[in-house]
Write an enzyme that holds these catalytic residues in place. Structure first.
Site, mmCIF file in Angstrom:
data_model
loop_
_atom_site.group_PDB
_atom_site.id
_atom_site.type_symbol
_atom_site.label_atom_id
_atom_site.label_comp_id
_atom_site.label_asym_id
_atom_site.label_seq_id
_atom_site.Cartn_x
_atom_site.Cartn_y
_atom_site.Cartn_z
ATOM 1 N N ASP A 8 0.796 -1.236 0.000
ATOM 2 C CA ASP A 8 0.000 0.000 0.000
ATOM 3 C C ASP A 8 0.826 1.282 0.000
ATOM 4 O OD1 ASP A 8 -3.063 -0.941 1.473
ATOM 5 O OD2 ASP A 8 -1.383 -2.323 1.182
ATOM 6 N N GLU A 39 -4.431 1.966 -3.262
ATOM 7 C CA GLU A 39 -5.718 2.417 -2.745
ATOM 8 C C GLU A 39 -5.618 3.562 -1.738
ATOM 9 O OE1 GLU A 39 -8.265 0.408 -0.279
ATOM 10 O OE2 GLU A 39 -6.852 0.378 1.368
ATOM 11 N N ASN A 67 -10.451 -1.606 -0.034
ATOM 12 C CA ASN A 67 -11.697 -1.077 0.512
ATOM 13 C C ASN A 67 -11.867 0.429 0.327
ATOM 14 O OD1 ASN A 67 -9.512 -1.135 2.553
ATOM 15 N ND2 ASN A 67 -11.014 -0.125 3.869
ATOM 16 N N HIS A 68 -10.782 1.152 -0.026
ATOM 17 C CA HIS A 68 -10.888 2.587 -0.288
ATOM 18 C C HIS A 68 -10.963 2.893 -1.781
ATOM 19 C CE1 HIS A 68 -10.480 3.619 3.859
ATOM 20 N NE2 HIS A 68 -9.214 3.255 3.964
ATOM 21 N N HIS A 148 -6.754 -8.207 -0.202
ATOM 22 C CA HIS A 148 -6.845 -7.037 0.662
ATOM 23 C C HIS A 148 -7.782 -7.373 1.816
ATOM 24 C CE1 HIS A 148 -5.870 -2.751 0.975
ATOM 25 N NE2 HIS A 148 -7.078 -2.567 1.475
ATOM 26 N N HIS A 175 -0.848 -2.663 6.390
ATOM 27 C CA HIS A 175 0.293 -1.747 6.311
ATOM 28 C C HIS A 175 1.486 -2.192 7.153
ATOM 29 C CE1 HIS A 175 -1.899 2.071 4.645
ATOM 30 N NE2 HIS A 175 -2.457 0.953 4.205
#
Length: 255
Positions: A8, A39, A67-68, A148, A175
């Site tokens: 990420d 994302e 999810n973002h 994810h 992360h």
């Protein structure tokens, strides 16, 4: 062949750091393909046309999300516009964009599948059933899955479920790079989380103080990207493109 997957990327500083370091990394490890999770690449998370362009200009062949993915209004447009940008494949039918990107390299193909977990996450379609459907439709053995997901147990279960059926299952979202890289069933490279690329002295990329206050006092705060020096987390997958079999997975951290 070798594929580098970068975890990420957070904000402009993460994008800039990737662009600054990626050429040397590719040369050192002999990288043939670069996949980046983007994302959180826009300022304030999500992905925008500008942050996508920064990732592509850095050399990304495919950009995955999570999810973002639809955090920004303009995301709806860019997911339909670019083949190399993916959103989780287990979104319901009819959602803009696509969850699989296939690269035709002439003698062989590479497929990158974007998948999202459902434990402690948004209630999307069952990821196990979604993968079964995807695998029944792909005509390549070289399959790399960005899973994810939040729960480590869900990631571990998916890794074992897909062992021998995909080239690699690479976890994203938390992360924090894990140290459990392994080749499952002598075929599938696996890691629970690849980690992140962005400010290291932070809470998942954002300033420490507001992140602490949010959890300590439970009141609304405004997050902002940390200004601390960046690092890059990723994994290098050495694979046999004729068999779709991973031979080695190696974690990397570049500061």
């Amino acid at each position: 062949m070798k594929l580098l997957f970068v975890g990420d990327v957070v904000g402009k500083s993460g994008c800039d750091f990737l662009k600054d370091k990626i050429s040397a990394i590719k040369k050192e490890y002999g990288i043939d393909f670069l996949v980046v999770n983007g994302e959180n690449s826009a300022q304030g998370n999500g992905i925008t046309r500008k942050s996508l362009e920064m990732l592509i200009s850095a050399g990304a062949d495919v950009v995955t999300t999570g999810n973002h993915c639809f955090k920004r209004r303009e995301s709806v447009d860019i997911f339909d516009e670019f083949d190399y940008l993916t959103r989780p494949v287990n979104y319901p039918e009819g959602v803009c964009g696509h969850g699989v990107c296939e690269l035709d390299m002439g003698a062989y193909k590479i497929a990158v599948v974007n998948l999202q977990g459902v434990v402690y996450m948004d209630s999307l379609d069952n990821p196990f059933e979604a993968m079964d459907k995807v695998l029944s439709e792909l005509d390549t053995e070289n399959i790399f899955v960005d899973f994810h997901a939040e729960a480590t147990a869900e990631k571990k279960a998916m890794g074992h479920y897909l062992a021998g059926r995909v080239t690699a299952l690479l976890g994203t979202h938390t992360h924090v790079q894990t140290s459990d890289e392994i080749i499952l069933s002598g075929h599938t490279a696996y890691i629970t989380d690849v980690g992140m690329t962005g400010p290291e002295l932070s809470v998942l990329g954002v300033d420490i103080e507001p992140a602490v206050n949010k959890q300590r006092f439970h009141y609304p705060v405004q997050f902002k990207e940390s200004e601390s020096p960046c690092f890059l987390n990723g994994v290098v997958i050495d694979f046999d493109e004729k068999l779709g079999k991973a031979n080695k997975i190696e974690r990397i951290i570049v500061r």
